[in-house]
Each structure stands twice: as C-alpha cells, then as structure tokens.
Design a protein around this motif. Structure first.
Motif, PDB file in Angstrom:
ATOM      1  N   SER A 296       0.861  -1.178   0.000  1.00  0.00           N
ATOM      2  CA  SER A 296       0.000   0.000   0.000  1.00  0.00           C
ATOM      3  C   SER A 296       0.896   1.226   0.000  1.00  0.00           C
ATOM      4  O   SER A 296       2.080   1.159   0.346  1.00  0.00           O
ATOM      5  CB  SER A 296      -0.944   0.015   1.210  1.00  0.00           C
ATOM      6  OG  SER A 296      -0.218   0.122   2.416  1.00  0.00           O
TER       7      SER A 296
ATOM      8  N   ALA B  51      -3.072  -3.548  -1.769  1.00  0.00           N
ATOM      9  CA  ALA B  51      -3.156  -4.063  -3.130  1.00  0.00           C
ATOM     10  C   ALA B  51      -2.176  -5.214  -3.284  1.00  0.00           C
ATOM     11  O   ALA B  51      -1.256  -5.392  -2.480  1.00  0.00           O
ATOM     12  CB  ALA B  51      -2.831  -2.962  -4.136  1.00  0.00           C
TER      13      ALA B  51
ATOM     14  N   TYR C  99      -4.974  -6.264 -14.758  1.00  0.00           N
ATOM     15  CA  TYR C  99      -5.575  -5.535 -13.650  1.00  0.00           C
ATOM     16  C   TYR C  99      -6.902  -6.175 -13.235  1.00  0.00           C
ATOM     17  O   TYR C  99      -7.693  -6.628 -14.073  1.00  0.00           O
ATOM     18  CB  TYR C  99      -5.842  -4.075 -14.031  1.00  0.00           C
ATOM     19  CG  TYR C  99      -6.680  -3.346 -12.993  1.00  0.00           C
ATOM     20  CD1 TYR C  99      -6.076  -2.630 -11.956  1.00  0.00           C
ATOM     21  CD2 TYR C  99      -8.074  -3.429 -13.006  1.00  0.00           C
ATOM     22  CE1 TYR C  99      -6.836  -2.000 -10.983  1.00  0.00           C
ATOM     23  CE2 TYR C  99      -8.844  -2.805 -12.028  1.00  0.00           C
ATOM     24  CZ  TYR C  99      -8.225  -2.097 -11.023  1.00  0.00           C
ATOM     25  OH  TYR C  99      -8.985  -1.499 -10.057  1.00  0.00           O
TER      26      TYR C  99
ATOM     27  N   HIS D 238      -9.607  -5.941  -9.268  1.00  0.00           N
ATOM     28  CA  HIS D 238      -9.649  -5.411  -7.902  1.00  0.00           C
ATOM     29  C   HIS D 238     -10.322  -6.429  -6.980  1.00  0.00           C
ATOM     30  O   HIS D 238     -11.251  -7.129  -7.388  1.00  0.00           O
ATOM     31  CB  HIS D 238     -10.346  -4.048  -7.834  1.00  0.00           C
ATOM     32  CG  HIS D 238     -11.792  -4.051  -8.220  1.00  0.00           C
ATOM     33  ND1 HIS D 238     -12.809  -4.283  -7.314  1.00  0.00           N
ATOM     34  CD2 HIS D 238     -12.394  -3.832  -9.411  1.00  0.00           C
ATOM     35  CE1 HIS D 238     -13.977  -4.203  -7.944  1.00  0.00           C
ATOM     36  NE2 HIS D 238     -13.757  -3.936  -9.207  1.00  0.00           N
TER      37      HIS D 238
ATOM     38  N   GLU E   8      -6.050  -4.324  -7.241  1.00  0.00           N
ATOM     39  CA  GLU E   8      -6.244  -3.158  -6.385  1.00  0.00           C
ATOM     40  C   GLU E   8      -7.200  -3.479  -5.234  1.00  0.00           C
ATOM     41  O   GLU E   8      -8.064  -4.360  -5.354  1.00  0.00           O
ATOM     42  CB  GLU E   8      -6.802  -2.008  -7.230  1.00  0.00           C
ATOM     43  CG  GLU E   8      -6.858  -0.676  -6.531  1.00  0.00           C
ATOM     44  CD  GLU E   8      -7.613   0.372  -7.337  1.00  0.00           C
ATOM     45  OE1 GLU E   8      -7.740   1.489  -6.824  1.00  0.00           O
ATOM     46  OE2 GLU E   8      -8.078   0.066  -8.448  1.00  0.00           O
TER      47      GLU E   8
ATOM     48  N   GLU F 298      -8.966  -0.793  -3.523  1.00  0.00           N
ATOM     49  CA  GLU F 298      -9.790   0.369  -3.189  1.00  0.00           C
ATOM     50  C   GLU F 298     -10.528   0.931  -4.404  1.00  0.00           C
ATOM     51  O   GLU F 298     -10.910   2.094  -4.428  1.00  0.00           O
ATOM     52  CB  GLU F 298      -8.921   1.461  -2.541  1.00  0.00           C
ATOM     53  CG  GLU F 298      -7.706   1.858  -3.338  1.00  0.00           C
ATOM     54  CD  GLU F 298      -6.779   2.798  -2.586  1.00  0.00           C
ATOM     55  OE1 GLU F 298      -6.825   2.845  -1.337  1.00  0.00           O
ATOM     56  OE2 GLU F 298      -6.005   3.508  -3.256  1.00  0.00           O
ATOM     57  N   GLU F 299     -10.775   0.089  -5.395  1.00  0.00           N
ATOM     58  CA  GLU F 299     -11.480   0.553  -6.598  1.00  0.00           C
ATOM     59  C   GLU F 299     -12.880   1.017  -6.269  1.00  0.00           C
ATOM     60  O   GLU F 299     -13.377   2.004  -6.836  1.00  0.00           O
ATOM     61  CB  GLU F 299     -11.512  -0.564  -7.646  1.00  0.00           C
ATOM     62  CG  GLU F 299     -11.931  -0.105  -9.040  1.00  0.00           C
ATOM     63  CD  GLU F 299     -13.431  -0.124  -9.273  1.00  0.00           C
ATOM     64  OE1 GLU F 299     -13.897   0.470 -10.266  1.00  0.00           O
ATOM     65  OE2 GLU F 299     -14.164  -0.744  -8.456  1.00  0.00           O
TER      66      GLU F 299
ATOM     67  N   SER G 286     -10.453   4.607  -5.839  1.00  0.00           N
ATOM     68  CA  SER G 286      -9.004   4.466  -6.075  1.00  0.00           C
ATOM     69  C   SER G 286      -8.217   5.701  -5.608  1.00  0.00           C
ATOM     70  O   SER G 286      -7.470   6.319  -6.377  1.00  0.00           O
ATOM     71  CB  SER G 286      -8.732   4.217  -7.564  1.00  0.00           C
ATOM     72  OG  SER G 286      -9.432   3.090  -8.033  1.00  0.00           O
TER      73      SER G 286
ATOM     74  N   PHE H 137      -4.389   5.551  -6.253  1.00  0.00           N
ATOM     75  CA  PHE H 137      -4.001   4.880  -7.496  1.00  0.00           C
ATOM     76  C   PHE H 137      -2.798   5.560  -8.143  1.00  0.00           C
ATOM     77  O   PHE H 137      -1.835   4.897  -8.527  1.00  0.00           O
ATOM     78  CB  PHE H 137      -5.180   4.873  -8.467  1.00  0.00           C
ATOM     79  CG  PHE H 137      -4.997   3.964  -9.643  1.00  0.00           C
ATOM     80  CD1 PHE H 137      -5.346   2.626  -9.563  1.00  0.00           C
ATOM     81  CD2 PHE H 137      -4.481   4.434 -10.842  1.00  0.00           C
ATOM     82  CE1 PHE H 137      -5.183   1.778 -10.650  1.00  0.00           C
ATOM     83  CE2 PHE H 137      -4.311   3.593 -11.928  1.00  0.00           C
ATOM     84  CZ  PHE H 137      -4.667   2.266 -11.834  1.00  0.00           C
TER      85      PHE H 137
ATOM     86  N   PHE I 126      -9.640   5.192 -13.259  1.00  0.00           N
ATOM     87  CA  PHE I 126      -8.226   4.848 -13.240  1.00  0.00           C
ATOM     88  C   PHE I 126      -7.736   4.399 -14.612  1.00  0.00           C
ATOM     89  O   PHE I 126      -6.525   4.396 -14.871  1.00  0.00           O
ATOM     90  CB  PHE I 126      -7.936   3.768 -12.192  1.00  0.00           C
ATOM     91  CG  PHE I 126      -8.514   2.419 -12.511  1.00  0.00           C
ATOM     92  CD1 PHE I 126      -7.919   1.575 -13.423  1.00  0.00           C
ATOM     93  CD2 PHE I 126      -9.668   1.986 -11.886  1.00  0.00           C
ATOM     94  CE1 PHE I 126      -8.454   0.331 -13.718  1.00  0.00           C
ATOM     95  CE2 PHE I 126     -10.205   0.742 -12.164  1.00  0.00           C
ATOM     96  CZ  PHE I 126      -9.593  -0.079 -13.090  1.00  0.00           C
TER      97      PHE I 126
END
Length: 462
Positions: free
Chosen positions: A63, A75, A92, A94, A159, A161-162, A166, A169, A404
C-alpha cells in the motif's frame, strides 16, 4: 507452440477449480468502504497474493500513502519474467467489493456465502471483480501447465480500493512505475454485451460527484405557524434538482459535452431489450433524446444518489432549515471533469430557489476514457474472444466510470489498453443478487489464456 484445442480442453477440465476459487473469494467480505472492517480487505489481499504465488509469480501485498497523508488500502502486485524480448503485459483487477445493500433483498441468507443456482453463481463480488481475479489466476496457471512457462512477461495488479474511487491509485503507479510499465494493459472489470456475446469496451464516461446544501432558516419552525412565506429546504432542494433535466429528460446543464449519435461500430440497442435488461416497469417512459447507446455511453447523465431528509418515522410538522443532496453526474468522453464540475456548480448557483443559501462541494471526479478497437492488441483480443465464445465480440461503451483507466493511459501513453468484460446485463454488480454466469466465466478464462498466448507468439490464430 500450443494449440487452441489444448487450451480449450484444459479450461474445460478446470471448471470446478475455477468456480471453487471464486467461491473462496466471495467468502472474504472485503468491503473497502470506511464504515466496514478493513481487516477483511487485508485478508482478501493476502489470499489473492497466495493464489498468484502458487502460479509462480513473485507476489507482494503493498500500500502507499495518498496525497492527503492517509495510507491506502492493500493491493497485490505480482510479477513473472517471460522470454527475453517478449511483450510486457499488465493484468488488472480489484479484490475489494461494494457493501451488500439491503440484506433482505438478497435471495440467499448471506451474500458472502456463494450460492449456485442454475447457470449462475450468486454472491457479493462474484462478478465485480472476483471473476476478473480468477480469470487472471487460471489463465496464467493453464499456460504454465501447458507450455512450462508463460510466453510473455506478466505483472498482475489487484487493487484494494477501486470501489471507493481508487484514492491512492496515482501514488501507487508512481511508486511502482518500473514494474507496472507495460506494452499491453488488460483491465478485466467491464461488461459483455449479453450472455454468450463478448465485448471490448472502448468508451467510458467520466464522473463528477458533488454534495449540494441549501440553507433557508437558522432553526426548524412549526410548519403551520410559519409555512407559506418561507419555503422549507427539502422542497427548495426538489425545485433545484428539477432544473437539472429538460422536459425531454436530457441533462440541462450548459457547457457539457454530448454526442447524440452512437459511435461507428457500436451496436444497436433496441428499446425493448434495454427495458428488459434494466427492469423498467411497464408504463414508465425512457428519457432523453438521440440514439439509445449515446444516451448510455456518450451523453451526460445526472442522478440524485442520496439526500438528507427526515425519515417518515421521525417526521414532524416542521419546516426543515437545511437539506443536502448528493449528485452523481456521468460525463461524456471528451469532457474534462473539472470543466464539467465548474459547469454544474455554475448551474446550481444560478438557480438556487428564492435566494436559498447554496454550497457545493466536490466529493469525487474522474476522467472519461476513449479507446480503440483497431490496435494490434485489440485485434488479438478480438480473435481470442471470438475463438472462446464462438461469436464475434461487440465494440461497446460503458455508461459507468472507471477513472483509473484514463490514469493508466496517461501514465503509460505507449501501452495499448484493453478493457474486457466479465459481467453481463443480469450480473447486477453493486446491487442485491449480484451473480456471475458460469458458462461465460469459463469462456472468459479461455479468452484470456488465448490472448496471452497470442501476444507472446505461443499460439497461431486459426
């Protein structure tokens, strides 16, 4: 070299393992909203890191601190080096999820205990974005098992915290830029056209979210004793909100970008199909003008998503002195979100009813995304999707925002960004009874494995 048939057979043999991993992900209540226990988000990150570590990737839970000094949510960053000179691919997804909403509206006792009903697996995070995670994990596993190694260098960024915008990010990209830099970026967090029909998303609306407050009194008043000369704050807010759309239902804020015609390559979307997909009640008219896909993807939309109003059980005969509403505005591709925020603020300030004191505070902004289906990576993805699903993919836009993606595009301008679908119109992501169609999940895993093999030159297009 590996064959399409070999990959297809390996996926078919792995279906129950894929579903089992998705069930385990659902069991981790990784709600990233601050009102929930963040220990579950940490546990989810550690679990995902373990899944990737088992596939031979160097995997870490990391993080970073945001611009506001607050530590971001955990993450997962994992990497495996491919053959020298092979493409660098960033995958990618989340691992955080939305709150469950109204528990009574779910058709299962616990949304975090996945239930298989027919061809679908129900539970929070099944589609958004557990399916994206298992697609990455199992595509990598299958290629390693079939060929002994991966055909390209792969970094996986999952990730945490999407679902809360984010917030760190950009700082995460800056901190790990060397490892994240890629030739191709695959974002497995979008929608397919329908069950059995894959899609590549090449357009996303941006986001502007504000809290609007109206003040009309310095204290509450008896509605009978003072009602008439003074309009209460709630009714004032209703009048203000009513100015945001014209008589046809189009957003009426001057200065916003709007494309009323569907982009070339976008499919037709019959009103009847949309009404069925969205669950629009009989007799309720659709709003707005222009092509339906334009209203969904390339024109602005504006919604009241919350309002501070006295609940019925606490209601008294009083004039409310103040009222706050949260407005969520989706802005069209080509619109700068800061300019859209200025336009919305100016509209609200010029229309405050009867001199009510107004304040506007932005809670979130995010850029739109304009992509392409004609890049070499997109053509490889189209082949992989068509081979996996047995039908050509559809090029679509999305009315929702994934800000993002534009940030990725800005940070790595030379990378080809692919936004692929895992959900379908009945997945109900963010809502009650979220689910994933398991037949499509199998095809998504197959498509991603074929895409990676194709990018690395390990399979020939048939």
């Amino acid at each position: 070299m590996i064959t399409v048939d070999a990959v297809r057979s390996a996926v078919q043999d792995s279906v129950e393992d894929i579903v089992s991993d998705l069930v385990e992900l659902v069991a981790l209540p990784s709600v990233s909203a601050a009102s929930h226990d963040q220990a579950h988000v940490r546990a989810s990150a550690e679990h995902v890191a373990g899944l990737l570590r088992a596939q031979g990737l160097r995997s870490q839970v990391l993080s970073v601190e945001g611009a506001d000094g607050v530590q971001g949510r955990p993450a997962v960053l994992a990497h495996v080096e491919g053959p020298e000179g092979s493409p660098r691919v960033l995958l990618y997804a989340h691992h955080d999820v939305q709150p469950v909403g109204n528990p009574a509206a779910w058709h299962q006792e616990d949304p975090f205990v996945a239930e298989r009903r027919g061809e679908r697996l129900f539970g929070r995070g099944t589609a958004d974005d557990g399916a994206g995670i298992v697609a990455h994990v199992h595509a990598l596993r299958l290629l390693r098992e079939l060929d002994g190694a991966l055909p390209c260098s792969v970094t996986v960024f999952v990730e945490g915290e999407e679902e809360v915008g984010s917030p760190t990010f950009r700082e995460f990209l800056d901190a790990h830029r060397e490892l994240l830099a890629s030739d191709v970026i695959v974002v497995a967090d979008s929608l397919n056209w329908k069950v059995g029909v894959p899609a590549l998303t090449t357009s996303l609306r941006g986001l502007v979210q504000v809290d609007v407050r109206l003040d009309v009194l310095d204290h509450a008043l008896h509605s009978g004793g003072y009602g008439g000369p003074v309009l209460d704050a709630v009714t004032s807010m209703c009048r203000l909100v009513a100015t945001l759309h014209d008589e046809q239902g189009d957003v009426a804020v001057p200065g916003l970008v709007a494309r009323p015609e569907a982009a070339p390559g976008f499919p037709e979307y019959p009103d009847s199909q949309f009404r069925a997909d969205a669950g629009v009640l009989d007799g309720v008219d659709l709003i707005g003008t222009g092509d339906l896909t334009a209203r969904l993807w390339t024109k602005p939309a504006l919604t009241v998503i919350g309002m501070d109003v006295t609940p019925l059980e606490l209601a008294g005969n009083v004039l409310a002195p103040s009222c706050t509403a949260r407005l969520s505005m989706r802005v069209a591709p080509g619109q700068d979100p800061d300019e859209a925020l200025e336009a919305l603020t100016a509209h609200l300030e010029s229309r405050a009813p009867f001199g009510a004191r107004l304040s506007v505070g932005a809670t979130e902004t995010g850029p739109a995304f304009d992509g392409s289906a004609s890049t070499p990576a997109a053509r490889a993805a189209a082949w992989a999707l068509a081979t996996a699903f047995g039908t050509e993919p559809v090029e679509i836009g999305q009315g929702g925002s994934i800000p993002f993606i534009a940030t990725l595009q800005e940070a790595f301008p030379e990378a080809q960004v692919l936004v692929t679908g895992v959900e379908d119109p009945d997945s109900r992501a963010h809502g009650e009874d979220e689910s994933m169609h398991l037949g499509d999940l199998e095809k998504v895993v197959l498509a991603e494995a074929l895409l990676l093999a194709r990018l690395g030159g390990a399979v020939e297009a048939s």
